[in-house]
Design an enzyme around this catalytic site. Sequence first.
Site: not given
Ligand code: GLC
Length: 744
Positions: A269
């Site tokens: 993430d």
């Molecule tokens: C965010 C989310 C994830 C998302 C990523 C990119 O913090 O937790 O679901 O796809 O970052 O935006």
Amino acid sequence: MKNLLKLMTAASTASLLMLSCAGTKSDKPVYLDENQPIEARIEDALSRMTLEEKVKILHAQSKFSSAGVPRLGIPELWTTDGPHGIRPEVFWDKWKQAGWTNDSCVAFPALTCLAATWNEEMSALYGKSIGEEARFREKDVLLGPGVNIYRTPLNGRNFEYMGEDPFLASVMVVPYIQEVQKNGVAVCVKHYALNNQESLRHEYDAVVDDRTLNEIYLPAFKAAVQKGGAWSIMGSYNLYKGQHVCHNSYLLNDVLKGDWGFDGAVISDWGGCHDTDEAISNGLDLEFGTWTDGLTMGATNGYDAYHLANPYLERLRDGRASEDVLNEKARRVLRLIFRTAMRTDKPFGSLCSPEHYAAARQIGGEGIVLLKNEAGVLPISGDAKKILVVGENAVKMMTVGGGSSSLKVQREVSPLDGIRAAAGEGVEVMYERGYVGDISGKYNGVVTGQDLSESRSAAELIADACAKAAEADVVIFVGGLNKSSHQDCEDSDRFSLELPYNQDAVISALAAVNPSLAVVIVSGNAVAMPWVDDVNAIVEAWYGGSEAGNALADVLFGKVNPSGKLPFTFPARLEDNGAHALGAYDPHSTVAKYSEGIFVGYRWAQKQGIKPLFAFGHGLSYTDFLYSDAVLDKNTMGGNGKINVTAKVTNVGAVSGKEVVQLYISDEECSVERPVMELKGFKKVALEPGESKDVTFAIEPEMLKFYDAEKGEWTLEKGRFTVCIGSSSEDIRCKASFDYEEDR
Ligand code: GLC
């Protein structure tokens, strides 16, 4: 050891393939020849790459892309949010909106709505449609769907997920994945694993026993990998057993890649990677968003300083890190690239097409749940000449906000727009604000352009709404939650189960004035309903996306007979939820102890004998369905044998409709405590008035097992099992029992 063996096999296979391919006619290098097996192409590309090039493809080069190998003509990889639609472009290295004029999209209903359809065909339609939009926007990886289990009604991101039951989520996630990936776009199923709250999401350590982990929190991810064939998985922010999940050896190496045989890439993430050595050794393949919260703030141009960048190179050069592990990571990223960006036989996709709007409307209509309907309030009668619509959620844009799933839509039909469009000639549709919620109109740089400012006081708003309600034939209150912080929004949880913004007072006042009141809740979570006995009709409409208003109007006016079923329990009180009853949800603690264990959702309510406000699997129709007795074709089961159970379902009403026939199984005698019953099957059947259909479920031993934490395996004990077939977890229509004859 297992991994090393796999590695050697791959290498020897590849060398054989290359030898066998050496004599082929094509003068193309193997890795560029699409007629060659993908594994041979990967090995050939790997053999040509330098150490630096192998490391380069393991981490981001911009907010949403990672490098390819330009020298070899291997393209970069582009990712995009989110689970409900394709996010607008941001700057290369900033979260700031790029301001493109051709990146508006269709917003599909939130995944709670998709889950509420209990219809795999809707999941396939959803995946096809959103996959086409991602493909058209030339994205290689779609950062979704999310399948984290609904443990608490306060979790800010439940609207992005598929509810409280592992079986429902495991079934509904598969077609979405398969259809997205047919476009040559990878899904990235998230957030693996145990990301069941937003409070302290980067820091909390999930403390879960093995049985609960395997019976509740892993199954949907396992199905995504083994049945869906997901090409990438997103590691979650939280920790498990004290180790960040984005580099958690047990969850990534042992379970995901080892036990489940996952051959894709693990993507962190955004900002989920915190340690170079763990990132190297514990199964992370592609590092994104380091030093950012994945939403707004982040270090700029730090890409060479990423854990899997220069620090990794240093360790490779000084011998602290092995090139075998590097090659395994590079293989997985190359496999992701070859499955997506390197494919030339992909369809072209499409964006904002009539088909996609139709899909959004159909999925929305199938997912809307009719919770209560008395005194014939719904569907709205053709005699109604004056309709009053009340509530901020009747007009407020909901495709903007909520965090990374926020979108820039080409259009969004609001509930008020949809009701006005559906009301017949000569029908007056009035509107009153009723309450003031969140009047901001901007998120993540996307501006709604709505002016929701309001000068009247709460009392004046209620008085004005009631005055109009007195003269209306029917009143539709549209409220619920929204996508603001501490509502249905990433990076924050709700503070309570209650409806915000004084809505309870508005609803009670309207109910006192006009009994022909239908309350429509727009939300991704359960809410308290102190007025439930005073209101004749209640609808859960979810976040319906670009076609929200039309889908809702289709149901309110009876063009669509509602067939949605709740994918999670609506508890009457927060303390009727397991985690809250045990004080096991603490938004201020960095330890999240899942003390309720497997007793999540209806499993807790039934264990405690608590009557929910509305049960898991509940949903009414404008018609009625009659169930016959459940008939088993055998009364005992042994070995790998199976039993078929059949119930006849009849539409005894006056309009056609769809019923979700649900199969729950109870283990009547077991050495460990099990839930009263567990969902193990469902089928959605369409029936004309008077029509009957036999609905048959095959019951197999796998469906009867529980996870024995001591043995570390799924176990089946002999004894009596009862099959419960019904219209919801609290509306069982017929039962039948059988004996399983041996321990396995
Ligand atoms: C965010 C989310 C994830 C998302 C990523 C990119 O913090 O937790 O679901 O796809 O970052 O935006």
